[in-house]
Design an enzyme around this catalytic site. Structure first.
Site, short mmCIF file in Angstrom:
data_model
loop_
_atom_site.label_atom_id
_atom_site.label_comp_id
_atom_site.label_asym_id
_atom_site.label_seq_id
_atom_site.Cartn_x
_atom_site.Cartn_y
_atom_site.Cartn_z
CE LYS A 23 25.72 -0.56 26.72
NZ LYS A 23 25.66 0.73 25.99
CG ASN A 24 25.27 1.47 21.99
OD1 ASN A 24 25.11 1.17 23.16
ND2 ASN A 24 26.34 2.10 21.54
NE ARG A 97 23.67 9.30 28.97
CZ ARG A 97 23.60 10.62 29.10
NH1 ARG A 97 23.87 11.16 30.25
NH2 ARG A 97 23.26 11.38 28.08
CB CYS A 121 30.35 5.22 30.89
SG CYS A 121 30.00 3.48 30.71
CG ASP A 311 31.26 3.25 22.20
OD1 ASP A 311 31.14 4.39 21.74
OD2 ASP A 311 30.58 2.84 23.14
CB VAL A 333 32.63 11.19 20.24
CG1 VAL A 333 31.17 11.00 20.64
CG2 VAL A 333 32.80 10.98 18.74
C1 UD1 Z 1 25.56 6.57 22.40
C2 UD1 Z 1 26.07 5.18 22.73
C3 UD1 Z 1 27.54 5.23 23.13
C4 UD1 Z 1 28.37 5.92 22.08
C5 UD1 Z 1 27.76 7.27 21.71
C6 UD1 Z 1 28.47 7.93 20.54
C7 UD1 Z 1 24.08 4.11 23.54
C8 UD1 Z 1 23.37 3.48 24.69
N1 UD1 Z 1 25.27 4.65 23.80
O1 UD1 Z 1 25.60 7.34 23.59
O2 UD1 Z 1 28.00 3.88 23.29
O3 UD1 Z 1 29.68 6.13 22.56
O4 UD1 Z 1 26.38 7.13 21.36
O5 UD1 Z 1 28.49 7.07 19.43
O6 UD1 Z 1 23.61 4.08 22.41
N2 UD1 Z 1 25.61 15.68 23.89
C9 UD1 Z 1 25.25 16.95 24.30
N3 UD1 Z 1 23.94 17.17 24.66
C10 UD1 Z 1 22.99 16.18 24.63
C11 UD1 Z 1 23.36 14.89 24.20
C12 UD1 Z 1 24.69 14.66 23.84
O7 UD1 Z 1 26.09 17.86 24.34
O8 UD1 Z 1 21.82 16.45 24.97
C13 UD1 Z 1 27.03 15.40 23.52
C14 UD1 Z 1 27.68 14.41 24.50
O9 UD1 Z 1 28.14 15.07 25.66
C15 UD1 Z 1 28.80 13.84 23.66
C16 UD1 Z 1 28.21 13.82 22.26
O10 UD1 Z 1 27.09 14.72 22.29
O11 UD1 Z 1 29.93 14.69 23.70
C17 UD1 Z 1 27.77 12.48 21.79
O12 UD1 Z 1 26.82 11.93 22.68
P1 UD1 Z 1 25.64 10.99 22.18
O13 UD1 Z 1 25.86 10.68 20.74
O14 UD1 Z 1 24.35 11.59 22.57
O15 UD1 Z 1 25.90 9.69 23.03
P2 UD1 Z 1 24.83 8.72 23.68
O16 UD1 Z 1 23.60 8.64 22.86
O17 UD1 Z 1 24.69 9.04 25.13
#
Ligand code: UD1
Length: 439
Positions: A23-24, A97, A121, A311, A333
């Site tokens: 999915k990711n 998102r 989520c 996850d 995370v």
């Molecule tokens: C992706 C995955 C999700 C997984 C996560 C971490 C997808 C669709 N989802 O989510 O299943 O749990 O990676 O492996 O691929 N952050 C910031 N600022 C930003 C972006 C992120 O502070 O602009 C922080 C977030 O709040 C969080 C951390 O970085 O605490 C990790 O987020 P991120 O790795 O970006 O997760 P996603 O890409 O949304």
């Protein structure tokens, strides 16, 4: 449709199921097709809600898409791509998102993009500051509209340098998807290196991109003038595989996950073995089973790759309620990823949440703040049936596992959330001998 599953638990799950593409990854690879001058073909695509969302978004932007759900093939032709109406983007995106990752490709292709106010989520603040900073540094201009953000590229986007404060998966993908067609060189330090991102790099390389990954989490991207289409077979979903492995442990069962790949799961398998789970790797997949006797307690800290993935945590917590002694999980995370434990407590689990960083080797970003991000689980505790409302995708699947492990009849509502990321999960429950009724 919200969906309710009534589950008669207390039976080991046993049998064989198959996982398809991650999915990711697949959603991002589908977005990448917008960068190409020709047709792209993605294979091993699961039929999940997130794929439907990207199909809808691509169609809204004039991309010709064909989806064969049985074969798991998506064909995308971006030749006629054009600007989509914000209302259509909002309708197709729903709470997802994904639209934010369309920005770079759309800015290159059309000179503008729109991001609706984002959902996803509810597991923490989930800011998009890294994404917006990156897009601004590439040269995009951002303005606020009533329902979201409008981005425009007054001229060709320019390569840039950036260091991430935290190795965000989405922000790393944002930079890669934008840098490949930006003018000049982009350097991204402190980036994420999850297997799904490396598969995206493989797709972009097939399209003609030049991306180097250094040993210290630095990507160096040499922008090119144009890219073409790709043909790619997605890597398997390592989160779904670990979720079913957790179900085997929690229910005392024996589940063979066809399509699962050891390479993506090595960290998980170490922990699975340490708590007392058994596994066997074959050419077609991985068999996971509970060998009988008591499971052992353990301390786990979630982390970015190659650490224990956030996850994987929720289904693993359900299994740990059946382990002897005190287990500790330190979630580093997301700051609010233990909401799902409320329902487990109502089912008889002994789980206590703490604001301190427990069980890990280091303090994390959430340690000095007011977030309950460490969990202490004492077991084994028999689980009993309860009425549960699914809070989010991974938490929801763990509730399903808890209901399958618990004695008696549970009612799990809001299960359509699980369709976002788990392909045909009720068919898989059938194949594993679960007793349930879907309303
Ligand atoms: C992706 C995955 C999700 C997984 C996560 C971490 C997808 C669709 N989802 O989510 O299943 O749990 O990676 O492996 O691929 N952050 C910031 N600022 C930003 C972006 C992120 O502070 O602009 C922080 C977030 O709040 C969080 C951390 O970085 O605490 C990790 O987020 P991120 O790795 O970006 O997760 P996603 O890409 O949304």
């Amino acid at each position: 449709m919200n969906g309710v599953l009534e589950i008669e638990g207390g039976r080991p799950l046993a049998g064989e199921i198959r996982v398809r593409g991650a999915k990711n990854f697949v959603s991002k690879a589908m977005v990448a097709s917008l960068l190409g001058e020709g047709i792209s073909v993605l294979r091993n695509v699961p039929t999940i809600r997130d794929v439907e969302i990207v199909l809808g978004l691509l169609r809204a932007h004039g991309v010709g898409v064909e989806h064969d759900p049985v074969a798991g093939t998506v064909t995308m032709n971006p030749t006629g791509a054009g600007v989509a109406k914000s209302a259509d983007i909002i309708t197709h995106a729903g709470a997802s998102r994904i639209p934010i990752l369309l920005c770079g490709p759309l800015l290159h292709r059309l000179g503008e993009a729109f991001i609706p106010d984002l959902g996803g989520c509810n597991i923490g603040g989930r800011p998009i500051d890294f994404h917006m900073e990156a897009l601004r540094r590439f040269g995009a201009e951002v303005s606020k509209e009533p329902d979201g953000l409008r981005l425009v590229a007054p001229k060709r986007l320019q390569g840039m340098q950036m260091e991430l404060e935290f190795p965000s998966v989405g922000a790393t993908e944002q930079l890669l998807l934008t840098a490949v067609l930006a003018e000049g060189i982009t350097e991204l330090r402190g980036a994420a290196v999850e297997p799904e991102i490396l598969d995206l790099v493989a797709v972009l390389q097939q399209m003609g991109a030049i991306i180097t990954l250094e040993t210290d989490r630095t990507y160096r991207i040499e922008g090119v003038d144009s890219l073409h289409g790709y043909h790619h077979y997605s890597l398997p979903d390592r989160i779904e595989a670990a979720s079913w492995a957790g179900a085997a442990l929690a229910t005392g069962g024996d589940i063979t996950v066809l399509g699962a790949r050891q390479l993506d799961l090595t960290t998980y398998l170490n922990y699975f073995r340490k708590v007392g789970g058994r596994f066997d790797v074959t050419d077609d997949g991985i068999r996971f089973w509970h060998a009988g006797g008591d499971l052992s307690s353990i301390a786990v800290e979630t982390a970015v790759h190659p650490g224990f993935m956030t996850d994987w945590q929720q289904p693993f917590v359900v299994a740990l309620t059946q382990a002897s002694g005190i287990s500790i999980i330190h979630e580093t995370v997301y700051e609010k990823r233990f909401g799902f434990t409320n329902a487990l407590r109502r089912m008889g689990a002994h789980i206590q949440l703490y604001r301190e960083c427990l069980g890990g080797q280091r303090l994390c970003r959430f340690g000095q703040r007011n977030y309950e991000h460490s969990a202490v689980i004492s077991g084994p505790t028999p689980l009993h049936a309860a009425d549960i409302e699914v809070p989010d995708l991974r938490g929801g699947f763990s509730h399903l596992i808890a209901a399958l492990a618990a004695e008696g009849r549970s009612s799990v509502s809001g299960i359509s959330l699980i369709d976002r990321g788990y392909e045909s999960f009720t068919d898989k429950l059938d194949a594993l001998g679960a007793r349930y009724w879907r309303h």
